[in-house]
Write an enzyme that holds these catalytic residues in place. Structure first.
Site, PDB file in Angstrom:
ATOM      1  N   GLU A 357       0.860  -1.128   0.024  1.00 22.86           N
ATOM      2  CA  GLU A 357      -0.081  -0.149  -0.063  1.00 22.86           C
ATOM      3  C   GLU A 357       0.872   1.118  -0.034  1.00 22.86           C
ATOM      4  O   GLU A 357       0.487   2.217  -0.556  1.00 22.86           O
ATOM      5  CB  GLU A 357      -0.755  -0.044   1.230  1.00 22.86           C
ATOM      6  N   HIS A 388       6.533 -26.678   2.830  1.00 20.40           N
ATOM      7  CA  HIS A 388       5.549 -27.802   2.415  1.00 20.40           C
ATOM      8  C   HIS A 388       4.477 -27.311   1.571  1.00 20.40           C
ATOM      9  O   HIS A 388       3.537 -28.013   1.173  1.00 20.40           O
ATOM     10  CB  HIS A 388       4.812 -28.353   3.605  1.00 20.40           C
ATOM     11  N   LYS A 514     -13.759   1.926  -3.784  1.00 23.77           N
ATOM     12  CA  LYS A 514     -14.865   1.958  -2.757  1.00 23.77           C
ATOM     13  C   LYS A 514     -16.129   2.855  -3.205  1.00 23.77           C
ATOM     14  O   LYS A 514     -17.376   2.481  -3.157  1.00 23.77           O
ATOM     15  CB  LYS A 514     -14.282   2.767  -1.510  1.00 23.77           C
TER      16      LYS A 514
HETATM   17  O1  F6P Z   1      -8.852   1.353   2.202  1.00 26.95           O
HETATM   18  C1  F6P Z   1      -7.413   1.581   2.666  1.00 26.95           C
HETATM   19  C2  F6P Z   1      -7.423   2.255   4.214  1.00 26.95           C
HETATM   20  O2  F6P Z   1      -7.641   3.520   3.986  1.00 26.95           O
HETATM   21  C3  F6P Z   1      -5.898   1.674   4.702  1.00 26.95           C
HETATM   22  O3  F6P Z   1      -5.243   2.597   4.402  1.00 26.95           O
HETATM   23  C4  F6P Z   1      -6.321   1.846   6.297  1.00 26.95           C
HETATM   24  O4  F6P Z   1      -5.258   1.242   6.878  1.00 26.95           O
HETATM   25  C5  F6P Z   1      -7.920   1.012   5.850  1.00 26.95           C
HETATM   26  O5  F6P Z   1      -8.337   1.551   5.019  1.00 26.95           O
HETATM   27  C6  F6P Z   1      -8.620   1.498   7.319  1.00 26.95           C
HETATM   28  O6  F6P Z   1      -8.990   2.570   7.230  1.00 26.95           O
HETATM   29  P1  F6P Z   1      -9.681   3.162   8.693  1.00 26.95           P
HETATM   30  O7  F6P Z   1      -8.785   3.246   9.764  1.00 26.95           O
HETATM   31  O8  F6P Z   1     -10.067   4.752   8.210  1.00 26.95           O
HETATM   32  O9  F6P Z   1     -10.966   2.595   8.781  1.00 26.95           O
END
Ligand code: F6P
Length: 552
Positions: A357, A388, A514
């Site tokens: 990431e 394995h 998203k």
């Molecule tokens: O979608 C990626 C992300 O933003 C990550 O970088 C982060 O760790 C995760 O989602 C969770 O985000 P949040 O802590 O805002 O729920």
């Protein structure tokens, strides 16, 4: 700024990779009897062995020259000073402040951040104390026995990995508390937990920096409804059974969590760098505050080393340089992380987020597409188990892979609840199991490097070797050493980002998905709706038929 790949130091490395990079590790060792010592670096509880990387002294020299030309020193200084190193989100990346000892000063923009961090940590310590003392009670008055961390990504992987790794260090006062993790969007993990947990004695920690992550909010809503099915007094349920850990307290309050049950952290802490903040609450519950502070101290020791040590002796710098050499100059696009200790089973998954990431980027800091390879595909598993499973590919496949072997040298085995005589025998067996794992670790890294091609044997029994690897030994897996191990990798990833001239602290690549998922959900939820993508539309139509009971 000149693109990194236009620097003369970059071209010197390309040329060198074309010659020295082709020399088999067997020949490298034969040519240099001191190689093992020359490429071994000791710092604190760590021994870093880079002798099985396909590096020679000239490659290291040229990589160090590239680090200087890419202004690594300046970037390290800017990182620690709280400059906006995450320029696309106009943010500093100050996770290092979270592990500074109380009483030290981290002045950023005129404000010392350490007291605020310490204040929040004290609030967290207060909650830990209430739980350990059995004073945190559920709606019926019974003490909390189970804690479920609801979060995903950085709000799950870090605390889950550390809780697992440090299970042997569980605080005796937490012996009656169980810590669980639920991250999956579809509710599978939570559903399984809800079947066995007692609503009267379960506390949920909703961990989300943004407090807007769909996965986490969906699980939190399910948890709330589960509790309400047993106790209809919503105010009571929310007050006694929910804590939020977030950098967006307004949203947590709007969701219904009591203001004094919200632990804060800050926008300048990246999600995947957040386990040191109050996101570490489940860790602190499990191992206690003193050990949580040892974890922080271990990371701080590596911060200091990273900030001050000469590059040629600087462990995260050397790890980062080896990473860039492999990926960019030798064209090795895969990295396997292989702990030889079951307690680190979740470490590869944790590193997947940290590395991919952070550095899975294809444009440089100026927004120009890069013409060189950046982050490799990273995966892994507990070494002996992976032997394995996927080691066949490491030994005889067609894909070059660089491996990180990680192992603690010493290991204690606290055996709880076993009588003295039987316990002693079992302890001896466990100690020999540890040596067995170490022997396998050494055997695999050796064979991967040196190979074994006996011409009297058929081709399918040949091992070509020359798969590079790093071996990272810890004296012992303690909270201090684990903190250092994680910080080593955090800074390694940063070093690589500087040499690739990319921003490791944003993650725009995960945003569009998203949005599209939200649009798709409204189509799935409603009977109608249109999708302008033929494949999705066909799959949605199929899902509707199955959901409508028509079969496939
Ligand atoms: O979608 C990626 C992300 O933003 C990550 O970088 C982060 O760790 C995760 O989602 C969770 O985000 P949040 O802590 O805002 O729920």
């Amino acid at each position: 700024m000149t693109p990194v790949d236009a620097l003369p130091e970059w071209h010197a490395l390309l040329a060198h990779a074309g010659t020295a990079g082709r020399v088999h590790l067997r020949e490298q060792f034969a040519a240099d009897p001191d190689r093992a010592a020359r490429f071994a670096f000791r710092h604190g509880p760590f021994l870093l062995d880079l002798s099985r990387q396909r590096l020679d002294a000239a490659a290291v020299e040229r990589l160090l020259a590239l680090a200087v030309a890419a202004d690594l020193r300046g970037w390290i200084d800017r990182l620690f000073a709280g400059d906006e190193v995450n320029h696309t989100e106009r943010q500093a990346a100050l996770h290092t402040v979270l592990r500074m000892p109380a009483g030290t000063v981290a002045r950023v923009g005129g404000e010392d951040l350490v007291p605020a961090v310490e204040r929040e940590r004290q609030r967290m310590a207060g909650m830990v104390e209430r739980l350990h003392a059995g004073h945190w009670r559920g709606y019926s008055g019974r003490a909390i026995t189970d804690i479920v961390n609801i979060g995903v990504g950085g709000s799950d992987l870090g605390p889950a990995m550390v809780c697992d790794a440090l299970h042997d260090f569980t605080d005796p006062r937490a012996a009656k508390l169980r810590v669980h993790f639920a991250s999956s969007m579809d509710g599978s993990q939570l559903n399984r937990l809800l079947r066995v947990l007692d609503p009267e004695t379960t506390l949920f920690i909703v961990s989300s920096k943004s407090f807007s992550t769909a996965d986490t909010l969906a699980n939190a809503r399910t948890a709330r409804e589960w509790l309400l099915a047993h106790q209809a007094d919503e105010a009571l349920v929310l007050r006694q059974h929910f804590v939020a850990v977030t950098a967006s307290p307004d949203k947590a309050v709007a969701w219904g969590i009591a203001a004094d049950h919200i632990l804060l952290f800050w926008r300048w802490v990246g999600g995947r760098y957040s386990l040191w903040s109050t996101i570490g609450f489940p860790i602190a519950v499990q191992v206690g505050m003193a050990r949580f502070r040892e974890l922080l101290a271990g990371a701080h020791a590596i911060d200091e080393h990273f900030r001050t040590a000469a590059f040629a002796q600087n462990l995260p710098v050397l790890l980062g340089l080896a990473g860039v050499w492999n990926t960019t100059f030798l064209g090795i696009r895969a990295q396997a992380v292989l702990p030889y200790d079951g307690r680190l089973a979740m470490f590869p998954a944790y590193l997947e987020q940290l590395a991919m990431e952070s550095n899975g980027k294809g444009v440089d800091r100026a927004g120009r597409p890069v013409a060189y390879a950046t982050c490799p595909v990273l995966w892994g598993g507990v070494g002996p188990n992976a032997q394995h499973a996927f080691y066949q590919l490491l030994h005889q496949g067609t894909v070059p892979v660089t491996c990180d072997f990680i192992a603690p040298v010493r290991r204690e085995f606290p055996l709880h609840g076993i009588d003295a005589v039987a316990g002693e025998q079992a302890r001896r067996e466990l100690a020999s199991q540890h040596r067995l794992a170490l022997a396998n670790c050494l055997a695999q890294s050796r064979l991967l490097a040196m190979g074994d091609v006996d011409p009297s044997r058929p081709a399918w029994r040949h091992y070509h070797g020359n798969q590079p690897s790093t071996t990272l030994l810890l004296d012992e897996l303690t909270p201090f050493a684990l903190g250092g191990l994680i910080a080593l990798y955090e800074h390694k990833v940063f070093v690589e980002s500087v040499l690739w001239n990319i921003n490791p602290f944003d993650q725009w690549g995960v945003e569009l998905g998203k949005q599209v998922a939200n649009e798709t959900l409204s189509v799935l939820d409603s009977a109608g709706g249109a999708i302008d993508d033929a494949a999705t539309a066909a799959l949605v139509a199929h899902m509707r038929r199955v959901l409508g009971g028509e079969g496939a």
